[in-house]
Design an enzyme around this catalytic site. Structure first.
Site, mmCIF file in Angstrom:
data_model
loop_
_atom_site.group_PDB
_atom_site.id
_atom_site.type_symbol
_atom_site.label_atom_id
_atom_site.label_comp_id
_atom_site.label_asym_id
_atom_site.label_seq_id
_atom_site.Cartn_x
_atom_site.Cartn_y
_atom_site.Cartn_z
ATOM 1 C CG ASP A 54 -2.057 1.188 1.129
ATOM 2 O OD1 ASP A 54 -1.934 1.737 0.335
ATOM 3 O OD2 ASP A 54 -2.715 1.214 2.326
ATOM 4 C CG ASP A 114 -3.349 3.929 -3.116
ATOM 5 O OD1 ASP A 114 -4.301 2.954 -3.487
ATOM 6 O OD2 ASP A 114 -3.276 4.470 -2.199
ATOM 7 C CD GLU A 115 -5.279 -1.236 -1.508
ATOM 8 O OE1 GLU A 115 -5.322 -2.187 -0.455
ATOM 9 O OE2 GLU A 115 -6.218 -0.231 -1.231
#
Length: 182
Positions: free
Chosen positions: A12, A105-106
């Site tokens: 993350d 974003d992960e």
């Protein structure tokens, strides 16, 4: 012989949109940065300097500015965030074929087939975290566990820049002290 436990990493990127804005403009470093709409908008991302004032993503911007009136508010620039995300995902795919991107974003990585011993996943996670930092400038928090749920919970435990490991057989002990909402 029993199958070895799965080895899953959840990565993350920390305060992703705000972190990209700081990378793009070093004058923002160390300052409370909010990304989102100023007029009747919400916070899409808050730097850790802004979070220190109680600001968090998905909060109404008006409330965020009451908590942190000196925050720097920037409009989202999705094309730039997408470029950084692609760079990070390229690093992940160079590490492992089995990458499942969950958002900009992960992502999850399944390292199970690459390992001769489960503990190797910890070394890979540490090297991966370092590569992301060096190659993109972004901080990432990682969780390593035997399944996706635990890896996700672990990655949230030590932000920013943490690496939390839940060893096989320690799953219940890791979860037991956590509130149900987690």
């Amino acid at each position: 012989m029993p199958e070895p436990p799965r080895a899953i990493i959840h990565i993350d990127l920390d305060a992703f949109f705000a972190a990209v804005e700081v990378l793009e403009n070093s004058d923002l470093a160390g300052k409370p940065v909010l990304v989102g709409g100023r007029e009747r908008g919400v916070v899409a991302a808050a730097s850790y300097e802004a979070r220190a004032f109680g600001v968090h993503s998905a909060m109404p911007m008006a409330r965020a500015l009451r908590l942190c009136p000196h925050a720097i508010v920037l409009p989202p620039r999705h094309s730039i965030y997408s470029q950084y995300s692609h760079r990070v995902m390229d690093v992940l795919r160079q590490t492992c074929e089995r990458v499942e991107q969950m958002s900009i974003d992960e992502a999850y990585l399944d390292l199970t087939a690459l390992l001769s011993a489960w503990e190797e996943a910890i070394d890979i996670a540490g090297r991966l975290q370092q590569r992301v930092k060096v190659e993109t400038g972004l901080s990432a928090s990682l969780g390593v566990a035997t399944n996706k749920l635990l890896a996700k919970v672990a990655s949230e435990r030590d932000k920013p820049g943490g690496l939390t490991v839940v060893q096989p057989g320690q799953e219940a002990a890791f979860l037991a002290p956590l509130p149900v909402r987690v």
